[in-house]
Design a protein around this motif. Structure first.
Motif, PDB file in Angstrom:
ATOM      1  N   LEU A  37      27.372  49.900  56.083  1.00  0.00           N
ATOM      2  CA  LEU A  37      26.550  48.718  56.391  1.00  0.00           C
ATOM      3  C   LEU A  37      26.025  48.046  55.126  1.00  0.00           C
ATOM      4  N   GLU A  38      25.683  48.860  54.113  1.00  0.00           N
ATOM      5  CA  GLU A  38      25.227  48.280  52.844  1.00  0.00           C
ATOM      6  C   GLU A  38      26.348  47.458  52.192  1.00  0.00           C
ATOM      7  N   ASP A  39      27.583  47.999  52.236  1.00  0.00           N
ATOM      8  CA  ASP A  39      28.723  47.259  51.665  1.00  0.00           C
ATOM      9  C   ASP A  39      29.012  46.002  52.489  1.00  0.00           C
ATOM     10  N   LYS A  40      28.802  46.152  53.813  1.00  0.00           N
ATOM     11  CA  LYS A  40      28.984  44.971  54.673  1.00  0.00           C
ATOM     12  C   LYS A  40      28.016  43.867  54.282  1.00  0.00           C
ATOM     13  N   LYS A  41      26.790  44.263  53.978  1.00  0.00           N
ATOM     14  CA  LYS A  41      25.769  43.284  53.592  1.00  0.00           C
ATOM     15  C   LYS A  41      26.177  42.542  52.321  1.00  0.00           C
ATOM     16  N   GLU A  42      26.733  43.269  51.351  1.00  0.00           N
ATOM     17  CA  GLU A  42      27.184  42.648  50.095  1.00  0.00           C
ATOM     18  C   GLU A  42      28.330  41.658  50.356  1.00  0.00           C
ATOM     19  N   HIS A  43      29.265  42.064  51.207  1.00  0.00           N
ATOM     20  CA  HIS A  43      30.381  41.160  51.540  1.00  0.00           C
ATOM     21  C   HIS A  43      29.898  39.945  52.327  1.00  0.00           C
ATOM     22  N   GLN A  44      28.856  40.159  53.140  1.00  0.00           N
ATOM     23  CA  GLN A  44      28.298  39.041  53.902  1.00  0.00           C
ATOM     24  C   GLN A  44      27.687  38.004  52.957  1.00  0.00           C
ATOM     25  N   ALA A  45      26.948  38.524  51.946  1.00  0.00           N
ATOM     26  CA  ALA A  45      26.339  37.608  50.973  1.00  0.00           C
ATOM     27  C   ALA A  45      27.424  36.850  50.205  1.00  0.00           C
ATOM     28  N   ILE A  80      41.767  24.843  43.720  1.00  0.00           N
ATOM     29  CA  ILE A  80      40.416  25.415  43.771  1.00  0.00           C
ATOM     30  C   ILE A  80      39.988  25.611  45.226  1.00  0.00           C
ATOM     31  N   GLU A  81      40.267  24.601  46.052  1.00  0.00           N
ATOM     32  CA  GLU A  81      39.935  24.686  47.472  1.00  0.00           C
ATOM     33  C   GLU A  81      40.618  25.901  48.118  1.00  0.00           C
ATOM     34  N   MET A  82      41.893  26.068  47.844  1.00  0.00           N
ATOM     35  CA  MET A  82      42.647  27.177  48.432  1.00  0.00           C
ATOM     36  C   MET A  82      42.142  28.532  47.933  1.00  0.00           C
ATOM     37  N   LYS A  83      41.758  28.571  46.658  1.00  0.00           N
ATOM     38  CA  LYS A  83      41.238  29.822  46.095  1.00  0.00           C
ATOM     39  C   LYS A  83      39.955  30.241  46.806  1.00  0.00           C
ATOM     40  N   PHE A  84      39.009  29.297  46.953  1.00  0.00           N
ATOM     41  CA  PHE A  84      37.753  29.615  47.637  1.00  0.00           C
ATOM     42  C   PHE A  84      38.011  29.978  49.100  1.00  0.00           C
ATOM     43  N   LYS A  85      38.954  29.292  49.714  1.00  0.00           N
ATOM     44  CA  LYS A  85      39.271  29.586  51.121  1.00  0.00           C
ATOM     45  C   LYS A  85      39.783  31.028  51.268  1.00  0.00           C
ATOM     46  N   GLN A  86      40.686  31.383  50.355  1.00  0.00           N
ATOM     47  CA  GLN A  86      41.225  32.746  50.397  1.00  0.00           C
ATOM     48  C   GLN A  86      40.124  33.779  50.172  1.00  0.00           C
ATOM     49  N   GLN A  87      39.242  33.509  49.193  1.00  0.00           N
ATOM     50  CA  GLN A  87      38.183  34.467  48.873  1.00  0.00           C
ATOM     51  C   GLN A  87      37.169  34.598  50.011  1.00  0.00           C
ATOM     52  N   PHE A  88      36.786  33.494  50.607  1.00  0.00           N
ATOM     53  CA  PHE A  88      35.782  33.602  51.670  1.00  0.00           C
ATOM     54  C   PHE A  88      36.398  34.231  52.930  1.00  0.00           C
ATOM     55  N   GLU A  89      37.689  34.006  53.158  1.00  0.00           N
ATOM     56  CA  GLU A  89      38.340  34.657  54.306  1.00  0.00           C
ATOM     57  C   GLU A  89      38.448  36.168  54.081  1.00  0.00           C
ATOM     58  N   GLU A  90      38.722  36.549  52.823  1.00  0.00           N
ATOM     59  CA  GLU A  90      38.773  37.985  52.506  1.00  0.00           C
ATOM     60  C   GLU A  90      37.396  38.616  52.693  1.00  0.00           C
ATOM     61  N   ALA A  91      36.336  37.928  52.252  1.00  0.00           N
ATOM     62  CA  ALA A  91      34.967  38.438  52.408  1.00  0.00           C
ATOM     63  C   ALA A  91      34.621  38.546  53.886  1.00  0.00           C
ATOM     64  N   GLU A  92      35.042  37.535  54.670  1.00  0.00           N
ATOM     65  CA  GLU A  92      34.787  37.547  56.110  1.00  0.00           C
ATOM     66  C   GLU A  92      35.489  38.738  56.774  1.00  0.00           C
ATOM     67  N   GLU A  93      36.702  38.998  56.333  1.00  0.00           N
ATOM     68  CA  GLU A  93      37.458  40.122  56.877  1.00  0.00           C
ATOM     69  C   GLU A  93      36.774  41.454  56.562  1.00  0.00           C
ATOM     70  N   MET A  94      36.256  41.553  55.319  1.00  0.00           N
ATOM     71  CA  MET A  94      35.585  42.792  54.908  1.00  0.00           C
ATOM     72  C   MET A  94      34.290  42.990  55.688  1.00  0.00           C
ATOM     73  N   VAL A  95      33.602  41.927  56.009  1.00  0.00           N
ATOM     74  CA  VAL A  95      32.371  42.033  56.797  1.00  0.00           C
ATOM     75  C   VAL A  95      32.683  42.649  58.160  1.00  0.00           C
ATOM     76  N   GLY A  96      33.730  42.140  58.793  1.00  0.00           N
ATOM     77  CA  GLY A  96      34.122  42.692  60.093  1.00  0.00           C
ATOM     78  C   GLY A  96      34.613  44.125  59.987  1.00  0.00           C
ATOM     79  N   LYS A  97      35.373  44.386  58.921  1.00  0.00           N
ATOM     80  CA  LYS A  97      35.929  45.736  58.737  1.00  0.00           C
ATOM     81  C   LYS A  97      34.831  46.758  58.520  1.00  0.00           C
ATOM     82  N   ARG A  98      33.848  46.442  57.649  1.00  0.00           N
ATOM     83  CA  ARG A  98      32.771  47.390  57.378  1.00  0.00           C
ATOM     84  C   ARG A  98      31.896  47.604  58.621  1.00  0.00           C
TER      85      ARG A  98
END
Length: 226
Positions: A91-99, A53-71
């Motif tokens: 920027l709107e999509d970035k906001k969703e990934h940030q949340a 579970i820890e690894m799953k959340f880590k992977q998901q939040f890192e992916e979201a973090e990457e998308m924030v920077g990418k957008r």
């Protein structure tokens, strides 16, 4: 998170209960270790699930973090190219990934904390298991020594009892009686022997007197002849 404490408490309660009822400590100690091994296996399975579970959340939040920077980068390039509408949508999509990133980061931190706690508890269980395993040989040796001492005490329990003491006293009296009877028999035999000797001596004494009288008669006869 309390699964390890419950397992440990149940194991220790089981050990204390079984020790009170155990007839063979050696077998019971081996059984305790087997029970603890099973508890550890269950705990390891629970830890593995929590780590997943820890690894799953880590992977998901890192992916979201990457998308924030990418957008953010994409919005900047769109704006540089004069495409304000595309920049706005980026920027709107970035906001969703940030949340999503913010939420997943919190969940990851919680999952990691739980996993770390379970790792620590699992390590504690293994240390406790190893400690008991190391003590097993000593406890078995003590159990065997106590068992041997108990057997010796039971074997010696009849020593010095009233029955044995009375038996020895009775035999002592019997020996004394036998000795007295033997002594009395010897004295009786000695008495009879003395009587026989006196009678024999009496007879012998009479023979000497007769011979002495005969000699006196011979001497008297010689004197008359002279």
């Amino acid at each position: 998170m309390g699964i390890f404490k419950r397992l440990r408490d149940l194991t220790m309660a089981s050990i204390n209960d079984m020790l009170d009822k155990a007839e063979d400590p050696v077998k019971m100690l081996n059984q305790f270790l087997r029970d603890m091994e099973e508890d550890i296996q269950e705990a390891e399975s629970a830890v593995a699930k929590q780590i997943a579970i820890e690894m799953k959340f880590k992977q998901q939040f890192e992916e979201a973090e990457e998308m924030v920077g990418k957008r953010g980068e994409q919005a900047l390039r769109a704006l540089e190219q004069g495409n304000e509408d595309l920049a706005r949508r980026a920027l709107e999509d970035k906001k969703e990934h940030q949340a999503r990133y913010d939420e997943l980061k919190i969940q990851y931190a919680t999952a990691k904390s739980n996993a770390d706690q379970l790792r620590s508890q699992l390590s504690e269980m293994k240390d406790e298991y190893n400690s008991m395993k190391n003590k097993k040989d000593l406890l078995i040796a003590r159990a065997e020594a106590a068992k041997a001492q108990k057997q010796i005490n039971q074997a010696m329990s009849g020593f010095g009892t009233d029955t044995a003491t009375k038996g020895f006293d009775r035999m002592s009296q019997k020996v004394l009686q036998m000795e007295a009877e033997a002594k009395a028999s010897g004295e009786l035999r000695g008495s009879n022997k003395s009587l026989d000797n006196e009678l024999d001596a009496l007879g012998k004494s009479g023979g000497v007197e007769d011979e002495l009288a005969a000699l006196k008669a011979q001497l008297a006869a010689k004197k008359q002849e002279q």
